[in-house]
Write a protein that holds these residues in place. Sequence first.
Motif, short mmCIF file in Angstrom:
data_model
loop_
_atom_site.label_atom_id
_atom_site.label_comp_id
_atom_site.label_asym_id
_atom_site.label_seq_id
_atom_site.Cartn_x
_atom_site.Cartn_y
_atom_site.Cartn_z
N TYR A 107 -24.73 -9.93 19.82
CA TYR A 107 -23.92 -10.82 19.00
C TYR A 107 -24.47 -10.95 17.58
O TYR A 107 -23.72 -10.97 16.61
CB TYR A 107 -23.82 -12.20 19.62
CG TYR A 107 -23.30 -12.23 21.04
CD1 TYR A 107 -22.18 -11.50 21.42
CD2 TYR A 107 -23.93 -12.99 22.01
CE1 TYR A 107 -21.71 -11.52 22.72
CE2 TYR A 107 -23.46 -13.02 23.31
CZ TYR A 107 -22.36 -12.30 23.67
OH TYR A 107 -21.89 -12.32 24.94
N LYS A 108 -25.78 -11.04 17.46
CA LYS A 108 -26.39 -11.23 16.14
C LYS A 108 -26.10 -10.04 15.23
O LYS A 108 -25.68 -10.20 14.09
CB LYS A 108 -27.90 -11.43 16.29
CG LYS A 108 -28.60 -11.69 14.98
CD LYS A 108 -30.08 -11.94 15.18
CE LYS A 108 -30.78 -12.18 13.87
NZ LYS A 108 -32.21 -12.37 14.03
N GLU A 109 -26.33 -8.83 15.73
CA GLU A 109 -26.09 -7.63 14.93
C GLU A 109 -24.61 -7.48 14.59
O GLU A 109 -24.25 -7.10 13.48
CB GLU A 109 -26.58 -6.41 15.70
CG GLU A 109 -26.63 -5.15 14.87
CD GLU A 109 -27.26 -4.00 15.65
OE1 GLU A 109 -26.62 -2.93 15.71
OE2 GLU A 109 -28.37 -4.17 16.19
N THR A 110 -23.74 -7.81 15.53
CA THR A 110 -22.30 -7.72 15.29
C THR A 110 -21.88 -8.72 14.22
O THR A 110 -21.08 -8.39 13.33
CB THR A 110 -21.53 -7.98 16.60
OG1 THR A 110 -21.95 -7.03 17.58
CG2 THR A 110 -20.03 -7.87 16.39
N ALA A 111 -22.42 -9.94 14.27
CA ALA A 111 -22.10 -10.96 13.27
C ALA A 111 -22.51 -10.51 11.88
O ALA A 111 -21.75 -10.67 10.91
CB ALA A 111 -22.77 -12.27 13.63
N VAL A 112 -23.68 -9.92 11.77
CA VAL A 112 -24.16 -9.43 10.47
C VAL A 112 -23.26 -8.30 9.98
O VAL A 112 -22.84 -8.27 8.82
CB VAL A 112 -25.64 -8.97 10.56
CG1 VAL A 112 -26.05 -8.23 9.31
CG2 VAL A 112 -26.54 -10.16 10.82
N LYS A 113 -22.94 -7.37 10.86
CA LYS A 113 -22.12 -6.22 10.48
C LYS A 113 -20.76 -6.62 9.95
O LYS A 113 -20.25 -6.05 8.99
CB LYS A 113 -21.96 -5.28 11.68
CG LYS A 113 -21.14 -4.04 11.38
CD LYS A 113 -21.07 -3.10 12.55
CE LYS A 113 -20.25 -1.87 12.19
NZ LYS A 113 -20.24 -0.90 13.28
N SER A 167 -21.86 -17.58 16.50
CA SER A 167 -21.02 -18.36 17.41
C SER A 167 -19.58 -17.85 17.44
O SER A 167 -18.92 -17.92 18.48
CB SER A 167 -21.05 -19.84 17.06
OG SER A 167 -20.57 -20.06 15.76
N GLN A 168 -19.10 -17.32 16.32
CA GLN A 168 -17.74 -16.78 16.30
C GLN A 168 -17.65 -15.54 17.16
O GLN A 168 -16.72 -15.37 17.94
CB GLN A 168 -17.31 -16.45 14.87
CG GLN A 168 -15.87 -15.97 14.80
CD GLN A 168 -14.88 -17.02 15.25
OE1 GLN A 168 -14.76 -18.06 14.62
NE2 GLN A 168 -14.19 -16.76 16.35
#
Length: 54
Positions: free
Chosen positions: A7-13, A19-20
């Motif tokens: 989730y963290k890497e996807t959020a940054v990308k 949380s989204q």
Amino acid sequence: MDHDRNYKETAVKYGCSYSQVYSWVRKYDRQGTDGLNDNRGHCKKEENLTDKEK
């Protein structure tokens, strides 16, 4: 999903919050792609849509 639900890497990308991303994955797990539809507001009837909107 194919990358161990990072989730963290996807959020940054994609420039959104952790949380989204987590929320989207939960909706997808529960309802599949239908869970990702934005059902806010009122939808126009098909006959009232312009060609561009369709």
